[in-house]
Design an enzyme around this catalytic site. Structure first.
Site, PDB file in Angstrom:
ATOM      1  N   HIS A 197       0.836  -1.208   0.000  1.00 16.43           N
ATOM      2  CA  HIS A 197       0.000   0.000   0.000  1.00 16.43           C
ATOM      3  C   HIS A 197       0.869   1.256   0.000  1.00 16.43           C
ATOM      4  O   HIS A 197       0.539   2.259  -0.657  1.00 16.43           O
ATOM      5  CB  HIS A 197      -0.912  -0.031   1.221  1.00 16.43           C
ATOM      6  CG  HIS A 197      -1.742   1.196   1.388  1.00 16.43           C
ATOM      7  ND1 HIS A 197      -1.561   2.071   2.435  1.00 16.43           N
ATOM      8  CD2 HIS A 197      -2.756   1.704   0.635  1.00 16.43           C
ATOM      9  CE1 HIS A 197      -2.431   3.063   2.327  1.00 16.43           C
ATOM     10  NE2 HIS A 197      -3.166   2.872   1.257  1.00 16.43           N
ATOM     11  N   GLU A 200       1.981   1.865  -3.450  1.00 21.05           N
ATOM     12  CA  GLU A 200       0.868   2.404  -4.252  1.00 21.05           C
ATOM     13  C   GLU A 200       0.835   3.929  -4.149  1.00 21.05           C
ATOM     14  O   GLU A 200       0.687   4.634  -5.155  1.00 21.05           O
ATOM     15  CB  GLU A 200      -0.452   1.801  -3.775  1.00 21.05           C
ATOM     16  CG  GLU A 200      -1.683   2.391  -4.451  1.00 21.05           C
ATOM     17  CD  GLU A 200      -2.891   2.419  -3.545  1.00 21.05           C
ATOM     18  OE1 GLU A 200      -3.534   3.496  -3.440  1.00 21.05           O
ATOM     19  OE2 GLU A 200      -3.199   1.383  -2.915  1.00 21.05           O
ATOM     20  N   HIS A 201       1.005   4.458  -2.939  1.00 17.34           N
ATOM     21  CA  HIS A 201       1.045   5.909  -2.747  1.00 17.34           C
ATOM     22  C   HIS A 201       2.244   6.522  -3.471  1.00 17.34           C
ATOM     23  O   HIS A 201       2.125   7.575  -4.112  1.00 17.34           O
ATOM     24  CB  HIS A 201       1.134   6.235  -1.258  1.00 17.34           C
ATOM     25  CG  HIS A 201      -0.183   6.226  -0.552  1.00 17.34           C
ATOM     26  ND1 HIS A 201      -0.751   7.354   0.003  1.00 17.34           N
ATOM     27  CD2 HIS A 201      -1.060   5.216  -0.317  1.00 17.34           C
ATOM     28  CE1 HIS A 201      -1.917   7.049   0.550  1.00 17.34           C
ATOM     29  NE2 HIS A 201      -2.112   5.742   0.386  1.00 17.34           N
ATOM     30  N   GLU A 233      -3.618   7.756   7.535  1.00 16.94           N
ATOM     31  CA  GLU A 233      -4.731   6.972   6.983  1.00 16.94           C
ATOM     32  C   GLU A 233      -5.103   5.844   7.931  1.00 16.94           C
ATOM     33  O   GLU A 233      -6.283   5.570   8.171  1.00 16.94           O
ATOM     34  CB  GLU A 233      -4.353   6.417   5.614  1.00 16.94           C
ATOM     35  CG  GLU A 233      -5.469   5.649   4.923  1.00 16.94           C
ATOM     36  CD  GLU A 233      -5.078   5.168   3.549  1.00 16.94           C
ATOM     37  OE1 GLU A 233      -5.694   4.182   3.065  1.00 16.94           O
ATOM     38  OE2 GLU A 233      -4.177   5.763   2.921  1.00 16.94           O
TER      39      GLU A 233
END
Length: 446
Positions: free
Chosen positions: A70, A73-74, A150
């Site tokens: 993840h 991905e950012h 997040e």
């Protein structure tokens, strides 16, 4: 069980699968560097969705680096050799489109939805960041703070999300599905440049990717553009085999209680280890899917009729089965007790109603109604270009084939009541279960 990773034999050459019997018009081929391509035509609007799916998700992360899939991905929205940080999304927006990305256990996907004549631009930019990402220490620090925030907002501030993490960690004794997709906070805090680039250089390669293009396109045009933009990227000759630690036999039921003063509505959840959809062998998964629909898929389901309306012991019931998964998945039940009903009473009532359902067998009228609703929803789903691309991408990165995706509706329609009960008897076993109570700090357990 780890399933075959390759697409079907139809991908060995450009192979059209004509739209018939309710199926989409699908063409598939493989580039010389091993990148698989799926084209799904829909010429009703001059719009296209361009998606690149990597066969790498959080369950493929190295031990001790949870959250790196993840995190990466950012980071892919940072700069490349030719694009400044943020320029990718700005360019998509300037061309009237939208873009985003998402990470799951079995895949990471990037997509853009734009006018059909902008497809080449999307391919050029996506191909660029497949191998040419450029990061600096500030990028790492900034995005690490972003993912930690997040997690803070979506998980740490949500008792339900924290409880869900504990349920998954208890369900999977050895498999990486027991680790949260976003990562454990203490490991996220240590993610660095080396972690991100190692995952990127290992998994982000054309021979580990599937390009899914849906909308107002011609297969020959997509093939030409794909060869021009993606076909020039070298394959990763050292791409590792997708091998994961597997579950040992589960021989003891587990229980957990999660208490939090912020809980507004206590509830009981039961999770059972369950088989996933396998290529060429989806019948058992179809039976479990229909079992979930019959038990808790709607306000007229068996659990709801018995527990909410007849006994008035709960205010909500649900049953869930996530069949698209590379490895063993779960079958889940949830009941929310009514006022004055304890969690133990709600759990006991749930168990009794499930036992009654298995003993009585499937009501054929209920099964026929659900099958009719599925036929209608599958027809409407063909109008959703975004949904179609997601359906094929999730399936193919989870080991299924084009043929499996298109056979699924017919397999569901062929499932019998006896097969559903047989699947229930096999899966609903205490030894493979986790029972959780989400409750307030001051709540009694009986």
């Amino acid at each position: 069980m780890v399933r075959a990773l390759a697409l079907s034999a139809a991908l060995m050459a450009a192979t059209p699968l004509a739209a018939s019997e309710g199926h989409e018009a699908v063409t598939t081929f493989t580039l010389d560097n091993g990148m698989d391509v799926v084209v799904i035509e829909d010429h009703r609007a001059p719009v296209v969705q361009h998606m690149v799916w990597y066969r790498a998700g959080s369950a493929d992360e190295p031990v001790g680096s949870s959250g790196v899939a993840h995190f990466l991905e950012h980071l892919l929205f940072k700069g490349t050799d030719t694009l400044a940080p943020g320029e990718f999304s700005a360019t998509v927006a300037a061309n009237g489109g939208t873009d985003n990305a998402f990470t799951s256990y079995d895949y990471t996907a990037y997509f853009q939805r734009v006018a059909a004549d902008r497809l080449e631009l999307m391919m050029r930019m996506e191909a660029d960041r497949m191998r040419n990402i450029r990061l600096n220490d500030e990028d790492i620090a900034t995005e690490r703070d972003v993912i930690l925030e997040e997690r803070n907002q979506r998980t740490d501030n949500s008792p339900r999300a924290l409880y869900g993490e504990q349920m998954s960690a208890s369900q999977y004794l050895n498999h990486r599905y027991g680790v949260p997709i976003i990562g454990w906070r203490h490991e996220m805090e240590t993610l660095d440049m080396e972690d991100a680039l190692s995952f990127y250089q290992t998994h982000y390669a054309p021979n580990n990717a599937i390009l899914v293009v849906t909308g107002d396109v011609e297969p020959d045009e997509v093939k030409s553009l794909a060869e021009q933009n993606y076909g020039v990227i070298p394959a990763n000759p050292d791409l590792p085999e997708r091998v994961r630690s597997q579950e040992p036999p589960q021989t003891a039921e587990r229980r957990l209680t999660y208490k939090d003063a912020r809980v507004s509505q206590p509830y009981v959840q039961r999770s059972y280890l369950a088989p996933e959809r396998d290529p060429g062998e989806q019948e058992k998964a179809a039976a479990l899917f229909l079992l979930a629909e019959l038990l808790g898929g709607s306000t007229t389901s068996y659990l709801n009729e018995k527990l909410q309306f007849e006994q008035q012991k709960v205010v909500y019931t649900g049953a869930f089965y996530r069949g698209v998964s590379l490895d063993d998945t779960t079958f889940d039940l949830i009941v929310v007790p009514a006022a004055g009903v304890s969690l133990q009473e709600a759990e006991d009532a749930m168990d009794q109603v499930v036992a009654d359902f298995i003993a009585e067998g499937v009501n054929e009228e209920d099964l026929d109604r659900i099958k009719m609703q599925l036929r209608a929803s599958q027809t409407y789903a063909r109008d959703n270009v975004d949904g179609i691309g997601n359906r094929y991408g999730r399936a193919l990165t989870s080991g299924l084939t084009i043929e499996d995706v298109q056979a699924w509706p017919d397999i569901l329609q062929a499932v019998t009541g006896d097969e559903i009960i047989a699947a229930a008897r096999e899966v609903i076993q205490p030894e493979t279960s986790v029972t959780g109570w989400l409750m307030r700090d001051d709540e009694v357990t009986q």
